[in-house]
Design a protein around this motif. Sequence first.
Motif: not given
Length: 320
Positions: A35-41, A202-210, A225-226, A235-240
Amino acid sequence: MRLVDIKDLTVSFPQTEGLVQAVRGLTLHVAPGESLGIVGESGSGKSVTCMAVLRLLREPPARIAAERLELAGVDMRKADRRQLASMRGSVAAMIFQDPMTAFDPVFTIGHQIAETIRAHRAVSKSEAMAEAEDLLARVRIKAPKAVLQSYPHQLSGGMLQRAMIAMALSSRPQILFADEPTTALDVTIQAQILQLIKEIQAEYGMGLIMVTHDLGVVAETVDRVVVMYGGRVMEEGPVQEIFDAAAHPYTQALLGSIPGRVAGRQRLTEIKGASPNPAHPPSGCPFHPRCPVAEPRCAAEVPALAPFAPARAAACWRVA
Ligand SMILES: Nc1ncnc2c1ncn2[C@@H]1O[C@H](COP(=O)(O)OP(=O)(O)OP(=O)(O)O)[C@@H](O)[C@H]1O
Ligand SMILES: [Mg+2]
């Protein structure tokens, strides 16, 4: 294999005020089940990126160029109409901010989900309807039979959002693109829908772009997150890790804008200065006019997105 593999994507739109450069040399990837988050204004190019990889933008006016634009190993630049239709159906699905856009107002929810199922698999109408009911139950709709027979306008925003997720899942996608899927909803429902997306992923083992403005959403739902700005990845990297030690001054500014950085889900508040005009982007790093630590080099040369630690990368001259 990479589920989504984008290298050096550029998307522009010719407009009277000049060429609007919505995405400028963007590189990102998603592994199966990740699962990948894309954030930005607002205006940073998040939606355009998703639409480009799914080839949902009208071309022209949109102009898309990329060194690589792949979905599940398929070159989306070369895909013809039939391939695109089948990719969007069987490999990828998308959920939007406004669920009304996903449904036709003149047909029942059940009819529309069943038709989507039948477009992908050879099942009878009654089998498809039973499966639609099952999917509605799966997205925690309490009276799935009644919802099957409802028209879109008869449902509340939260219910419709759930029904849209059910419809997106009906084609059993390998990846789900969720573009601001909860911003139209009130906070309690938002939390429920996000939780639901996470569980189903998680249940479907699906990729996610949020895709989201909301760092709270990212913290709760994705692994990686990107951070986008001015059509580029900053920047990109693990969320935490990003939350704990952001490397890019832009990300630091975003995080600094969250009061107390507590679990609440604040929108990104404004960083001083205006975001770049996509028809006349600044030279060098797009953030340099607003960057508190910019150097002369930042206005002259674009820093490449470069790895600096395992799983982390930043596009900043000061990060090495
Ligand atoms: N069809 C279009 N024609 C012209 N310009 C467009 C078009 N679609 C998007 N743009 C421009 O491209 C840039 C990026 O838009 P995009 O919708 O990807 O931003 P975003 O990051 O999704 O923002 P938001 O958070 O507000 O949804 C913006 O400047 C926008 O005005
Ligand atoms: Mg958008």
